[in-house]
Motif scaffolding. Sequence first.
Motif, PDB file in Angstrom:
ATOM      1  N   ALA A   1       0.833  -1.208   0.000  1.00 35.04           N
ATOM      2  CA  ALA A   1       0.000   0.000   0.000  1.00 35.04           C
ATOM      3  C   ALA A   1       0.869   1.259   0.000  1.00 35.04           C
ATOM      4  O   ALA A   1       0.596   2.215  -0.737  1.00 35.04           O
ATOM      5  N   ALA A   2       1.910   1.238   0.815  1.00 32.63           N
ATOM      6  CA  ALA A   2       2.786   2.419   0.924  1.00 32.63           C
ATOM      7  C   ALA A   2       3.499   2.680  -0.398  1.00 32.63           C
ATOM      8  O   ALA A   2       3.695   3.831  -0.799  1.00 32.63           O
ATOM      9  N   GLU A   3       3.887   1.605  -1.068  1.00 34.99           N
ATOM     10  CA  GLU A   3       4.571   1.778  -2.357  1.00 34.99           C
ATOM     11  C   GLU A   3       3.596   2.230  -3.441  1.00 34.99           C
ATOM     12  O   GLU A   3       3.948   2.993  -4.331  1.00 34.99           O
ATOM     13  N   PHE A   4       2.359   1.775  -3.342  1.00 33.87           N
ATOM     14  CA  PHE A   4       1.361   1.981  -4.391  1.00 33.87           C
ATOM     15  C   PHE A   4       0.778   3.403  -4.405  1.00 33.87           C
ATOM     16  O   PHE A   4       0.616   4.012  -5.455  1.00 33.87           O
TER      17      PHE A   4
ATOM     18  N   LEU B   1       6.487   3.109   6.845  1.00 32.16           N
ATOM     19  CA  LEU B   1       6.747   2.680   5.464  1.00 32.16           C
ATOM     20  C   LEU B   1       6.629   3.840   4.469  1.00 32.16           C
ATOM     21  O   LEU B   1       6.832   3.656   3.271  1.00 32.16           O
ATOM     22  N   LEU B   2       6.284   5.025   4.978  1.00 30.38           N
ATOM     23  CA  LEU B   2       6.061   6.155   4.063  1.00 30.38           C
ATOM     24  C   LEU B   2       7.380   6.879   3.805  1.00 30.38           C
ATOM     25  O   LEU B   2       7.865   7.625   4.656  1.00 30.38           O
ATOM     26  N   THR B   3       7.943   6.626   2.622  1.00 34.17           N
ATOM     27  CA  THR B   3       9.274   7.182   2.312  1.00 34.17           C
ATOM     28  C   THR B   3       9.199   8.356   1.341  1.00 34.17           C
ATOM     29  O   THR B   3      10.212   8.925   0.990  1.00 34.17           O
ATOM     30  N   ARG B   4       7.986   8.656   0.860  1.00 36.86           N
ATOM     31  CA  ARG B   4       7.862   9.790  -0.081  1.00 36.86           C
ATOM     32  C   ARG B   4       6.659  10.644   0.320  1.00 36.86           C
ATOM     33  O   ARG B   4       5.843  10.214   1.151  1.00 36.86           O
ATOM     34  N   PRO B   5       6.530  11.842  -0.267  1.00 32.51           N
ATOM     35  CA  PRO B   5       5.415  12.713   0.126  1.00 32.51           C
ATOM     36  C   PRO B   5       4.072  12.000  -0.027  1.00 32.51           C
ATOM     37  O   PRO B   5       3.807  11.401  -1.070  1.00 32.51           O
TER      38      PRO B   5
ATOM     39  N   LEU C   1       7.001   8.942  12.930  1.00 32.76           N
ATOM     40  CA  LEU C   1       7.360   7.580  12.498  1.00 32.76           C
ATOM     41  C   LEU C   1       7.789   7.482  11.038  1.00 32.76           C
ATOM     42  O   LEU C   1       8.510   6.562  10.660  1.00 32.76           O
ATOM     43  N   ALA C   2       7.307   8.410  10.204  1.00 28.53           N
ATOM     44  CA  ALA C   2       7.528   8.257   8.759  1.00 28.53           C
ATOM     45  C   ALA C   2       8.930   8.691   8.351  1.00 28.53           C
ATOM     46  O   ALA C   2       9.373   9.781   8.734  1.00 28.53           O
ATOM     47  N   PRO C   3       9.637   7.876   7.568  1.00 24.86           N
ATOM     48  CA  PRO C   3      10.943   8.307   7.040  1.00 24.86           C
ATOM     49  C   PRO C   3      10.806   9.608   6.245  1.00 24.86           C
ATOM     50  O   PRO C   3      11.725  10.421   6.234  1.00 24.86           O
ATOM     51  N   ALA C   4       9.645   9.835   5.614  1.00 30.05           N
ATOM     52  CA  ALA C   4       9.463  11.074   4.841  1.00 30.05           C
ATOM     53  C   ALA C   4       9.156  12.273   5.743  1.00 30.05           C
ATOM     54  O   ALA C   4       9.075  13.411   5.273  1.00 30.05           O
ATOM     55  N   GLY C   5       8.979  12.046   7.020  1.00 33.80           N
ATOM     56  CA  GLY C   5       8.797  13.108   8.029  1.00 33.80           C
ATOM     57  C   GLY C   5       7.759  14.145   7.668  1.00 33.80           C
ATOM     58  O   GLY C   5       6.578  13.815   7.490  1.00 33.80           O
TER      59      GLY C   5
END
Length: 444
Positions: A55-58, A92-96, A120-124
């Motif tokens: 889901a996070a990638e999609f 798991l959220l690495t992008r906006p 928690l999100a790498p994309a902060g």
Amino acid sequence: MAELGHEVLGVDVDKNKLARLEAGEVPFYEPGLEEVLKRNLAAGRLSFTTSYRQAAEFADVHFIGVGTPQKKGEFAADLRYVDSVVESLAPLLTRPTVVFGKSTVPVGTAQRLAHRMRELAPAGQAVDLAWNPEFLREGYAVQDTLQPDRLVVGIDHQCPGRAEEAAREVYAQLIEDGAPFLVTDLATSELVKTSANAFLATKISFINAMAEVCEAAGADVTVLADAIGHDARIGRRFLNAGIGFGGGCLPKDIRAFMARAGELGADQALTFLREVDNINMRRRTRMVEVVRSAVGGSLLGTRIAILGAAFKPDSDDVRDSPALNIAGQVQLQGASVTVYDPQAIETSRQLFPTLEYATSTIEASQGADAVVVLTEWDEFRKLHPSDLNDFVRNRRIIDGRNCLSPNTWASAGWEYRGLGRPPIRANTEHLRPESQTGVSSVTG
Ligand code: UGA
């Protein structure tokens, strides 16, 4: 969302549910939804997964639509499912990304989750959380979603980000079709939802309180509702007196609202909701009394047919259903109870396995001393006395939703009782061949 033209991935932890959805089968009864599901599966716009990673990638936009039931033994809402989505998805959220909450939550929850998400999100800070409450009604879910009477989006005003822009894009077609689009702060959007449900619950309990007074005064609450409903400031909708509200929303939402107001030090503002709840729960007891009195003062050894188990028509939902609750109470007082509902037998059986269930109105009514309508399905509204005359033991009809015509039943020789209106004795005069009397009902 798929019907609006978006590419959609549905996430759930329940593999069985996903398998049924993938096969084009809606795992509950909701008119029109299966067609929408099948159409969008076939168009390749809709698929399902149990994987948050997928889901996070999609997706660029996520919606959280999990349940917020009442906590066991408390009024407050149980937020564990919403919290668990945030804890699982955010890392798991690495992008906006924009995350919209749809679940009904106590005011203040969205702000807390917005902080947690970014923590928690790498994309902060590139992750925006907004709140987009849901106003759909069961039974009209498809229509309410595709033609909503308003769209509300609560934005974190401290870090507005892309949420409003994303909402305008996602809902572009609905906005173009004229749906009012309101942008608020997070707290207001959460309160819009809970106050709307509190208002609806209050409206129902108001008319049910009037029903109590009508019962005491010998007046008719259905006529009263029609008359006051003509005042545009009051309006006739949601003024149907009867056995009251149930379901997975109104009862738990007003309780969670009171609990949250208490935490905020504003409990006095919502003490009236306790009375709204009390009036509502009294309707169930009142209905049992009406059935008992109709059969002569004791339910022991009687046969009662219950028509309707769902909390409302066009649904198989029996969560906090007044109908099932009443069926259970009537049985506990010694009656032999048979329940029929056009869609909610399976869900009822799971919740209430000790009741007897029938597969038709006629089967439920065999040998009945009273036929009791507790959910206003069209099938029951359209019932005619002649459908049941030959099957019941005693011609008594009790209308828990005030959805039948008293005169039709009384003039066919049935005793009719509604809620908040005078009982109508069976009128058998005209049924005698020698009688010259016209059809009229005797009230009182
Ligand atoms: C309710 C709200 O109406 C929706 O706007 C909201 O989005 C939803 O909750 C939610 O929070 O998700 P729903 O629970 O599907 O929708 O059912 P309603 O149509 O509101 O009916 C609730 C109960 O009130 C039912 O048991 C119904 O029989 C009862 N009711 C309704 C009455 O007793 N009298 C009325 O006049 C109207």
